[in-house]
Each structure stands twice: as structure tokens, then as C-alpha cells.
Design an enzyme around this catalytic site. Structure first.
Site, PDB file in Angstrom:
ATOM      1  N   GLU A 398       0.856  -1.178   0.000  1.00 43.91           N
ATOM      2  CA  GLU A 398       0.000   0.000   0.000  1.00 43.91           C
ATOM      3  C   GLU A 398       0.895   1.232   0.000  1.00 43.91           C
ATOM      4  O   GLU A 398       1.932   1.269   0.677  1.00 43.91           O
ATOM      5  CB  GLU A 398      -0.988  -0.046   1.169  1.00 43.91           C
ATOM      6  CG  GLU A 398      -0.537   0.562   2.442  1.00 43.91           C
ATOM      7  CD  GLU A 398      -1.511   0.353   3.620  1.00 43.91           C
ATOM      8  OE1 GLU A 398      -2.128  -0.722   3.734  1.00 43.91           O
ATOM      9  OE2 GLU A 398      -1.607   1.260   4.436  1.00 43.91           O
ATOM     10  N   HIS A 483      -1.798  -6.601  11.353  1.00 44.14           N
ATOM     11  CA  HIS A 483      -2.770  -7.570  10.843  1.00 44.14           C
ATOM     12  C   HIS A 483      -2.611  -8.954  11.473  1.00 44.14           C
ATOM     13  O   HIS A 483      -2.346  -9.926  10.770  1.00 44.14           O
ATOM     14  CB  HIS A 483      -2.612  -7.724   9.318  1.00 44.14           C
ATOM     15  CG  HIS A 483      -2.819  -6.472   8.532  1.00 44.14           C
ATOM     16  ND1 HIS A 483      -2.402  -6.325   7.220  1.00 44.14           N
ATOM     17  CD2 HIS A 483      -3.412  -5.302   8.856  1.00 44.14           C
ATOM     18  CE1 HIS A 483      -2.724  -5.126   6.783  1.00 44.14           C
ATOM     19  NE2 HIS A 483      -3.330  -4.477   7.758  1.00 44.14           N
ATOM     20  N   ASN A 521      -5.160  -6.405   2.818  1.00 39.83           N
ATOM     21  CA  ASN A 521      -5.595  -5.978   4.156  1.00 39.83           C
ATOM     22  C   ASN A 521      -6.794  -6.842   4.572  1.00 39.83           C
ATOM     23  O   ASN A 521      -7.656  -7.147   3.758  1.00 39.83           O
ATOM     24  CB  ASN A 521      -5.985  -4.506   4.127  1.00 39.83           C
ATOM     25  CG  ASN A 521      -4.962  -3.667   3.391  1.00 39.83           C
ATOM     26  OD1 ASN A 521      -4.717  -3.880   2.209  1.00 39.83           O
ATOM     27  ND2 ASN A 521      -4.351  -2.738   4.063  1.00 39.83           N
TER      28      ASN A 521
HETATM   29  P1  FAE Z   1     -10.691  -6.548  16.468  1.00 41.91           P
HETATM   30  O1  FAE Z   1     -11.189  -5.561  15.502  1.00 41.91           O
HETATM   31  O2  FAE Z   1      -9.288  -6.454  16.942  1.00 41.91           O
HETATM   32  O3  FAE Z   1     -11.669  -6.494  17.733  1.00 41.91           O
HETATM   33  C1  FAE Z   1     -11.426  -7.220  18.905  1.00 41.91           C
HETATM   34  C2  FAE Z   1     -12.020  -6.450  20.092  1.00 41.91           C
HETATM   35  O4  FAE Z   1     -12.042  -7.308  21.236  1.00 41.91           O
HETATM   36  C3  FAE Z   1     -11.204  -5.223  20.487  1.00 41.91           C
HETATM   37  O5  FAE Z   1     -12.064  -4.103  20.571  1.00 41.91           O
HETATM   38  C4  FAE Z   1     -10.618  -5.593  21.854  1.00 41.91           C
HETATM   39  O6  FAE Z   1     -10.458  -4.476  22.714  1.00 41.91           O
HETATM   40  C5  FAE Z   1     -11.650  -6.565  22.393  1.00 41.91           C
HETATM   41  N1  FAE Z   1     -11.114  -7.525  23.365  1.00 41.91           N
HETATM   42  C6  FAE Z   1      -9.960  -8.216  23.293  1.00 41.91           C
HETATM   43  N2  FAE Z   1      -9.826  -9.053  24.365  1.00 41.91           N
HETATM   44  C7  FAE Z   1     -10.974  -8.868  25.118  1.00 41.91           C
HETATM   45  C8  FAE Z   1     -11.433  -9.437  26.346  1.00 41.91           C
HETATM   46  N3  FAE Z   1     -10.741 -10.382  27.012  1.00 41.91           N
HETATM   47  N4  FAE Z   1     -12.617  -9.007  26.847  1.00 41.91           N
HETATM   48  C9  FAE Z   1     -13.332  -8.063  26.190  1.00 41.91           C
HETATM   49  N5  FAE Z   1     -12.940  -7.497  25.026  1.00 41.91           N
HETATM   50  C10 FAE Z   1     -11.773  -7.900  24.493  1.00 41.91           C
HETATM   51  O7  FAE Z   1     -10.876  -8.036  15.939  1.00 41.91           O
HETATM   52  N6  FAE Z   1      -7.166  -3.868   8.168  1.00 41.91           N
HETATM   53  C11 FAE Z   1      -7.647  -3.606   6.943  1.00 41.91           C
HETATM   54  O8  FAE Z   1      -8.322  -4.450   6.340  1.00 41.91           O
HETATM   55  N7  FAE Z   1      -7.409  -2.385   6.350  1.00 41.91           N
HETATM   56  C12 FAE Z   1      -6.662  -1.421   6.948  1.00 41.91           C
HETATM   57  O9  FAE Z   1      -6.483  -0.315   6.400  1.00 41.91           O
HETATM   58  C13 FAE Z   1      -6.097  -1.699   8.223  1.00 41.91           C
HETATM   59  N8  FAE Z   1      -5.291  -0.798   8.850  1.00 41.91           N
HETATM   60  C14 FAE Z   1      -4.876  -1.057  10.133  1.00 41.91           C
HETATM   61  C15 FAE Z   1      -4.149  -0.074  10.812  1.00 41.91           C
HETATM   62  C16 FAE Z   1      -3.800  -0.266  12.148  1.00 41.91           C
HETATM   63  C17 FAE Z   1      -3.003   0.764  12.874  1.00 41.91           C
HETATM   64  C18 FAE Z   1      -4.211  -1.464  12.825  1.00 41.91           C
HETATM   65  C19 FAE Z   1      -3.868  -1.692  14.276  1.00 41.91           C
HETATM   66  C20 FAE Z   1      -4.922  -2.441  12.142  1.00 41.91           C
HETATM   67  C21 FAE Z   1      -5.265  -2.250  10.802  1.00 41.91           C
HETATM   68  N9  FAE Z   1      -5.993  -3.197  10.107  1.00 41.91           N
HETATM   69  C22 FAE Z   1      -6.427  -2.947   8.837  1.00 41.91           C
HETATM   70  C23 FAE Z   1      -6.338  -4.499  10.711  1.00 41.91           C
HETATM   71  C24 FAE Z   1      -7.796  -4.618  11.170  1.00 41.91           C
HETATM   72  O10 FAE Z   1      -8.152  -3.496  11.945  1.00 41.91           O
HETATM   73  C25 FAE Z   1      -7.964  -5.927  11.950  1.00 41.91           C
HETATM   74  O11 FAE Z   1      -7.637  -6.992  11.093  1.00 41.91           O
HETATM   75  C26 FAE Z   1      -9.380  -6.113  12.466  1.00 41.91           C
HETATM   76  O12 FAE Z   1      -9.757  -5.068  13.322  1.00 41.91           O
HETATM   77  C27 FAE Z   1      -9.529  -7.438  13.199  1.00 41.91           C
HETATM   78  O13 FAE Z   1     -10.903  -7.653  13.424  1.00 41.91           O
HETATM   79  P2  FAE Z   1     -11.389  -8.660  14.538  1.00 41.91           P
HETATM   80  O14 FAE Z   1     -12.873  -8.702  14.511  1.00 41.91           O
HETATM   81  O15 FAE Z   1     -10.657  -9.947  14.409  1.00 41.91           O
END
Ligand code: FAE
Length: 542
Positions: A398, A483, A521
Site C-alpha cells: 500500500e 494484521h 488488508n
Molecule cells: P478486532 O477488531 O481487533 O476487535 C477485537 C475487540 O475485542 C477489540 O475491541 C478488543 O479491545 C476486544 N477484546 C480483546 N480481548 C478482550 C477481552 N478479554 N474481553 C473483552 N474485550 C476484548 O478483531 N485492516 C484492513 O483491512 N485495512 C486497513 O487499512 C487496516 N489498517 C490497520 C491499521 C492499524 C493501525 C491497525 C492496528 C490495524 C489495521 N488493520 C487494517 C487491521 C484490522 O483493523 C484488523 O484486522 C481487524 O480489526 C480485526 O478484526 P477482529 O474482529 O478480528
């Protein structure tokens, strides 16, 4: 925006996805957003409560599960360890700016841990008050795993790049899933639900804030690499108004890593707003799930800690749930399941728990351009394009912003590569912690694959790599991932729809299901897979 421009014929490089179709498909949800605004904060869950469905985490997987269960008539409670992010700070804004990290920026750290740690020889990190802030830089041995914390999970902090993998790569991403069904039904459903669209290419050609991307395109094309526009969940009309100076600036003020105060359609504005509108979904922020155990009378006992904003535990609660959906993200879900299996709380889980973890081959680098190739001092924080060398070199890069507010003459890239290395989570009884055995050296294939693009561009342009962004004299940002994927892999740790083996009523529905790499992504794939799985679960298990 003109809807009949040639870019309507398809997102370059992402066949079958037209801009117009997206806008048509998303109009209802965008309307819902305008009406509902952010998902409403709910009263916290009471100890002793019983809920039909409990969702651990409020990221992509959790939000899809909550919305679809609620639409099927099931009451859902979501437990989220991070904050609600619905209240402005003393500056009147909910989220801090990338250039001015403060107490809101990091999850329980006293010093920032920025992905780009240095600039022109100066370290960038600074002290901040310890607070339940939005970005977790979780140090897991050989790698720092960046994750969003709060209602909306990663959607709060990410770049919003919403990329559907090329169809020919899908079999390697999720081998046990019917690709035809995904591309016909679940990817379109996910893209509509997330509000995905692309930049207007005509505006892109003249926008000052995308000069860096046009320079990136020129260099890619002169070296013979395919340049592609990449869809995003940012509201492009809003960004055009930012550029015109008619609305408060967000992407054009550099907001991204510590949250976005306008323009980006995070889950708070899409799936979670729709879920709240059903009246069946409640959310408990600042609650961290610590245990899920079979309950004597059926269902599961879910233990949790309520947190203060300094991280102190203010209450311990226990509730019961008929069904529990693990959606704590790849690391969060894996850590919980590995511990619960190892300590005998969920003895029926199989030996695949904790395995198959990958970092989506993330590696960063910068290039130093010539003085006649400025990348612009105004840079949109939202990337809109990339270089696709996946088939030939195993890398999709990207073209990323470096929104410093000054001219840097730098091109910056986050590459996603076909790194084959996979790590495993395991329980360390001595420390009482779950550990990940990732080794920093395992990034070497990623570096080699990224070099298939940037060595060639540097040779052609007569340019060099930046060595000042990740320390001193260091070219590669190979110490981190944005990721995390895997740890409870589909059709191995679970059945082919995310049902955990050995414990009926327990499901995994987040990035933990995906075995380490999505070729692009990941969040569109996480969302689409969750849509597929929850549809099956609702049809057959409820
Ligand atoms: P996620 O979105 O991480 O949600 C998990 C949630 O569970 C979080 O809110 C946690 O706080 C919560 N949690 C964890 N443990 C506990 C617990 N024990 N009790 C209660 N709550 C808990 O999971 N992906 C893209 O496709 N495009 C992008 O442009 C992109 N840019 C990114 C930039 C950054 C800086 C970061 C950090 C990530 C980026 N990603 C991007 C990755 C993407 O945000 C990530 O793959 C998803 O958010 C993962 O989704 P999940 O539903 O697996």
C-alpha cells in the site's frame, strides 16, 4: 461526485466491484448511520445476569455476529475491554491527533510506541499518562502487535482500506471455504455493510493531498508494476469537502492511528449503529472477559473484570450465557482459548487451539526521493492505492502517507507479503501467561518479497531506502504487525463455520479463524467470513 465517470466500470485490480454498485448497496446503511449516529452507550451488565448470546469483543467479527443475531430476534450483550469512545476530551474532540498523542492514544502505557519511531535522527516517542487509550502496542516476544481497543475494535484505528482478495488467491486464504459463495454473496454483503467505495479518480488526479500517491504510482509504473486503486470506508465526499475547506478536517488533518473524528465509517457508524437500532444489542465497555466455563445448568458462565480508565479492576462479575461468541481479535481470542484449555476450564477444545498464527506478512519501508519529486506537505492519512506484485513477487504494497505536515521527499509503504512462517500461542504455567513463539528473523521472507518491488524502483529511479524511520540506520519496519490473524483456525480448531470442538454453543467469529494471511488488508475478509458463518449458525443452531 460524477457517478458516470469511467472508474465506474470496476475497481482496478478488484474485479466485479463497481463504485456505483457499492454506493447503491450502501445507501440504506449510510442513511441508517445518519439517523442513528454512533452506537449508543448502554448501562453496564449486572453480575448474575443471564443473556441468550454474549459476544466477547466489538470488532468486525463481533459486530457482524451481534447485528445478525439481533435481526434474527436474539438478545445480545457485547463485552468490550476498551472504552466507548463517545465522549469528547478537553479539546472538544473524541480522538487525539496522530501528531499529538495524549492520554487517549495508548492502551495502558506510560510512553507512546509509535510504529514509525524516529524521523531524521530524532526519536518520536514521548511520555503519556497511563490510560485505557485506543491503540494497543502489545509486545509479544519477537513482534509488536498493534490493535484497536474500544467499541469498534480495529475499525477505530485502522486506515479503512477495504480490500477483497483477488479471487485466484482465495483458495490459499481460506482453503475449506466455498469461494463461489463468498464472492457471490458474502464479500458483497460485507462491502455493503461496511460502506466501502473508492476515491474518484478524476479528483485524485488533482488533489494536493494525494500527490504522494501519484508519485508512488509514477515510480511503480516506470518499473513496470501494476498500480491499483484500493477501496476504503472513508467517506470520499467528506474528504473532498475537507480539501475544499468547507468542513472540519480529519483525514487531511492527519487523523488515523489514534482515531478519526469525522469521515471514516468505523463500525460505530455502520454495523454497530445498525445493531443498536434493533433495540436488542447492549454493550458493556471497560469490561474484560477473563473466563468462559461450562455452567452446571447448561450454557456458560462468563467471568469478567470491570476496569477504571487507569486500568484498575473496580469490580469482578460473573454472568451466564446460552451461547458465547469469541470475537476478541486474533490475539485476544487465542490468548483466552489457550489459557482456558491449558488450565482445564474448557477441556474439550482440541490441539489446534493456538496454532496457525501469522502477521499477514506486514513489513514497512520508506524511500528517499529526489528533490524534484516532492510528495507534498499535505497528505491524506487515508491510503487509496497500492502496488500489486503478489503473483510475481509475493508482495502487495500500500502506498502509505507520511502526514508530518512538512515536505519529506519520502515515499512510504506498508507491504503485505506471502510470508509462510506461522507461530503458536502456548501457556506458560510458571508465569501464568500465554506466549507467542514468533521470531523476528521470521520476517526475512517478507523483506525479500518487498524488495522485489522496491529494489527495482530504487534502481530505476536512482533513489535509496530511508534509514531513519525505525531507528538509526534501519531500513525495514520488520518488528511489528497491524494484521494479526489465526490462532483458532477455521476447520481445524473449529468446524467449518467457527463452532469450537468439544463445547456446543461456543463459537469463534473473528480474525483468529484465518490462517495467518489474506494476501491483502484483512478486515473485509474477516467481515465476509463472519457474515457466512453467522448465517449458517442462525439457520442451524438457534
Ligand atoms: P478486532 O477488531 O481487533 O476487535 C477485537 C475487540 O475485542 C477489540 O475491541 C478488543 O479491545 C476486544 N477484546 C480483546 N480481548 C478482550 C477481552 N478479554 N474481553 C473483552 N474485550 C476484548 O478483531 N485492516 C484492513 O483491512 N485495512 C486497513 O487499512 C487496516 N489498517 C490497520 C491499521 C492499524 C493501525 C491497525 C492496528 C490495524 C489495521 N488493520 C487494517 C487491521 C484490522 O483493523 C484488523 O484486522 C481487524 O480489526 C480485526 O478484526 P477482529 O474482529 O478480528
Amino acid at each position: 461526485m460524477d457517478e458516470s465517470t469511467p472508474h465506474d466500470k470496476g475497481f482496478q485490480g478488484f474485479p466485479g466491484i463497481s463504485r456505483r454498485r457499492f454506493i447503491a448497496g450502501t445507501s440504506s446503511i449510510v442513511g441508517a448511520v445518519a439517523l442513528a449516529g454512533r452506537a449508543a452507550a448502554a448501562p453496564a451488565i449486572d453480575g448474575g445476569a443471564h443473556v441468550p448470546a454474549l459476544v466477547v469483543g466489538t470488532g468486525y467479527g463481533g459486530s457482524v455476529a451481534a447485528l445478525r443475531l439481533a435481526q434474527a430476534g436474539v438478545d445480545v450483550h457485547m463485552i468490550e475491554m476498551g472504552m466507548a469512545w463517545d465522549t469528547p476530551g478537553p479539546d472538544g474532540k473524541i480522538f487525539a491527533n496522530t501528531t499529538k498523542p495524549d492520554y487517549r492514544s495508548y492502551w495502558l502505557r506510560t510512553r507512546t510506541k509509535a510504529p514509525i519511531s524516529n524521523f531524521l535522527g530524532f526519536p518520536l516517542d514521548k511520555d503519556v499518562p497511563r490510560h485505557t487509550g485506543i491503540l494497543d502496542a502489545e509486545e509479544m516476544g519477537g513482534i509488536i502487535v498493534y490493535q484497536g481497543r474500544g467499541v469498534g475494535g480495529g475499525s477505530l484505528v485502522n486506515g479503512g482500506m477495504a480490500v477483497t482478495p483477488r479471487r485466484e488467491n482465495f483458495a490459499a486464504v481460506l482453503p475449506s471455504v466455498d469461494a463461489e459463495e463468498m464472492y457471490r454473496t458474502y464479500y458483497p454483503r460485507a462491502n455493503a455493510g461496511l460502506g466501502v467505495s473508492t476515491v474518484d479518480p478524476a479528483w485524485f488526479e488533482t488533489a494536493e493531498c494525494y500527490q504522494y500517491a501519484r508519485v508512488g504510482r509514477k515510480h511503480a509504473q516506470r518499473s513496470g508494476f501494476p498500480f491499483v486503486f484500493v477501496p476504503d470506508v472513508y467517506d470520499w465526499d467528506y474528504m473532498e469537502q475537507e480539501a475544499a475547506g468547507t468542513v472540519p478536517k480529519s483525514a487531511l488533518a492527519g487523523e488515523i492511528l489514534y482515531g478519526n473524528n469525522a469521515g471514516k465509517k468505523s463500525l460505530q457508524k455502520t454495523y454497530l449503529a445498525q445493531a443498536a437500532a434493533t433495540g436488542r444489542v447492549t454493550v458493556s465497555p471497560l469490561h474484560r472477559v477473563t473466563s468462559v466455563a461450562p455452567a452446571p445448568a447448561g450454557g456458560y458462565t462468563v467471568a469478567m473484570e470491570q476496569l477504571a480508565t487507569d486500568g484498575a479492576v473496580t469490580a469482578v462479575k460473573s454472568v451466564t450465557a446460552d451461547r458465547v461468541f469469541f470475537a476478541a481479535g486474533s490475539v485476544g481470542t487465542s490468548k483466552l482459548l489457550v489459557r482456558l484449555k491449558a488450565t482445564g476450564v474448557l477441556p474439550g477444545l482440541n490441539d489446534e487451539i493456538g496454532k496457525g498464527w501469522g502477521e499477514n506478512g506486514n513489513v514497512m519501508c520508506g524511500r528517499a526521493n529526489h528533490m524534484w519529486d516532492p510528495t507534498g506537505k499535505l497528505q491524506s492519512s487515508i491510503p487509496c492505492s497500492g502496488i500489486d506484485n503478489w503473483a510475481a513477487g509475493g508482495a502487495f504494497a500500500e502506498i502509505a502517507p507520511l502526514p508530518t505536515g512538512i515536505e519529506t521527499y519520502a515515499s512510504f509503504y506498508l507491504s503485505i507479503t506471502k510470508n509462510p512462517n506461522r507461530a503458536q500461542f502456548s501457556w506458560n504455567a510458571a508465569t501464568g501467561r500465554v506466549e507467542l513463539n514468533w521470531q523476528t528473523a521470521w520476517k526475512q521472507p517478507s523483506v525479500d518479497m518487498a524488495r522485489t518491488i522496491f529494489d527495482k524502483i530504487n534502481a530505476k529511479e536512482g533513489t535509496v531506502y530511508r534509514t531513519d524511520l525505525f531507528g538509526t540506520n534501519r531500513v525495514w519496519g520488520d518488528h511489528l504487525t497491524y494484521h494479526p490473524l489465526g490462532g483458532a483456525v477455521l476447520n481445524r480448531a473449529t468446524d467449518n463455520y467457527g463452532r469450537l470442538h468439544g463445547h456446543p454453543g461456543l463459537y469463534v467469529i473473528d480474525g483468529a479463524l484465518i490462517p495467518g494471511n489474506t494476501s491483502v488488508n484483512p478486515f473485509v475478509t474477516i467481515t465476509a467470513l463472519a457474515e457466512r458463518n453467522i448465517e449458517k449458525i442462525i439457520a442451524t443452531d438457534l
